[in-house]
Scaffold this motif. Sequence first.
Motif, mmCIF file in Angstrom:
data_model
loop_
_atom_site.group_PDB
_atom_site.id
_atom_site.type_symbol
_atom_site.label_atom_id
_atom_site.label_comp_id
_atom_site.label_asym_id
_atom_site.label_seq_id
_atom_site.Cartn_x
_atom_site.Cartn_y
_atom_site.Cartn_z
ATOM 1 N N ASN A 26 0.678 -1.287 -0.069
ATOM 2 C CA ASN A 26 0.056 0.010 0.071
ATOM 3 C C ASN A 26 0.705 1.379 -0.077
ATOM 4 O O ASN A 26 0.280 2.384 0.080
ATOM 5 N N TYR A 28 1.871 3.495 -2.080
ATOM 6 C CA TYR A 28 1.686 4.113 -3.207
ATOM 7 C C TYR A 28 2.589 5.437 -3.581
ATOM 8 O O TYR A 28 2.871 6.026 -2.535
ATOM 9 N N ALA A 315 -6.057 -0.882 -7.945
ATOM 10 C CA ALA A 315 -5.119 -0.585 -7.431
ATOM 11 C C ALA A 315 -4.879 -1.258 -6.122
ATOM 12 O O ALA A 315 -4.528 -0.505 -5.028
ATOM 13 N N ASN A 320 -0.723 -5.621 -6.378
ATOM 14 C CA ASN A 320 0.773 -5.160 -6.084
ATOM 15 C C ASN A 320 1.534 -6.465 -6.038
ATOM 16 O O ASN A 320 2.651 -6.659 -6.374
ATOM 17 N N LYS A 343 -6.043 7.402 -4.437
ATOM 18 C CA LYS A 343 -4.988 6.675 -5.203
ATOM 19 C C LYS A 343 -4.596 7.272 -6.490
ATOM 20 O O LYS A 343 -3.421 7.108 -7.109
ATOM 21 N N LYS A 346 -1.428 8.832 -8.487
ATOM 22 C CA LYS A 346 -0.187 8.146 -7.844
ATOM 23 C C LYS A 346 0.269 7.016 -8.804
ATOM 24 O O LYS A 346 -0.315 6.463 -9.951
ATOM 25 N N LEU A 348 1.578 2.544 -8.640
ATOM 26 C CA LEU A 348 1.702 1.465 -7.815
ATOM 27 C C LEU A 348 3.152 1.119 -7.379
ATOM 28 O O LEU A 348 4.138 1.460 -8.389
ATOM 29 N N ILE A 355 -1.781 5.245 -11.789
ATOM 30 C CA ILE A 355 -3.341 5.125 -11.474
ATOM 31 C C ILE A 355 -4.117 6.119 -11.884
ATOM 32 O O ILE A 355 -3.811 7.335 -11.654
#
Length: 401
Positions: A26, A28, A315, A320, A343, A346, A348, A355
Amino acid sequence: MTHYCRHCGSPLHHEVIDLGHQPPSNAYLTTEQLALPEINFPLKVYLCSSCWLMQVPAHAAADELFTADYAYFSSTSKSWCEHAQAFASKAIDRLKLDSASFVVELASNDGYLLQYFQEKAIPCLGIEPTSSTAQASRKKGIQTIEEFFGTALADQLSKADLVVANNVLAHVPDINDFVQGISRLLKPDGQASIEFPHLLRLIQGNQFDTIYHEHYSYLSLHIVSRICREFSLQVIDVEELSTHGGSLRVWISKAGFIDPSPSVQAVLHAENSLGLQSYEAYLGFQAKAEEAKLGLLSFLIKSKRKSINVLGYGAAAKGNTLLNYCGVQPDLLPMVADQAKSKQGKFLPGSHIPIVSPEELKTNQPDNIVLFPWNLINEISQLYPSIPLVTAIPHLTIHKA
């Protein structure tokens, strides 16, 4: 380096699966952060041969993984809010909750669940350590304490009729302190409801993408029951859910207060039948993950060569894990859409795929969309009814529009 079990303290020697080195799922990135070094940790899963807890060692502290700008907001999923509303109604009926009751949710996120207790004028409190989601909860009028939960905080709070912990037990590095905190927080006749992805379904469904650093533990009913017994609690009821690829909702009370329902033994029997308390159940898990990896890479490479426009949706943390295990970058998957505005704009972690909004994805006219939160396929297929969705778990599948 020897790692030790977070529940029983035994040394961990048995490796279940190695997904390489990856950044936190998480974490990002902004445009500015793309030029900076990115921290990666080993994503290797072990099985304790003493208590059979499957786990990832705590390479990073919880406050490093669940930061102030944590970008997962539960309310962005319509189906998850419907799930929460149905649970609230069921819990109110089950425990006869009213304006004299007190409900506490641990990891209450943005108030996605407690809002339904609040609507019924039932006093409630959220415990949420991440600032961004805690602020969103307060905007709904829900009292929220911005801290990690454990025995120290439990001792400061009023006793609760209901403690809810949905999809958080796997996220706590000190699982013993967390469960002991629940024991201290409950009234003598109170109950706790805990939901978590079921290890049995993870193994059966090749759901290796649900493994990431923020998921410290991978839980069976056997290990949850064992931890509860350590702190004078007992599992009294179990519901099998379809959420997150197959979850359990366990109802917990003080030990000896209520006789367990037959559902408890039924699920324990299913776990024993698969052999979850033996090494044999986990044999071949790495090989199945590698097959899924090759399937996704083959699809993306063939599509690229044929000029087929393949984009991504979701996302999500599981995406990921999958993308970084496969080594996919923007040359094979130019963008991923997500409904969470926090998100959008941003990138990944690891793969650095941008994203975008669901609308922007549609304007880029994808021929296929790789769906990473495969558990939401029914919900997402309604957004793109004319575009085939592709899932990689348990193996590559193209779902015709």
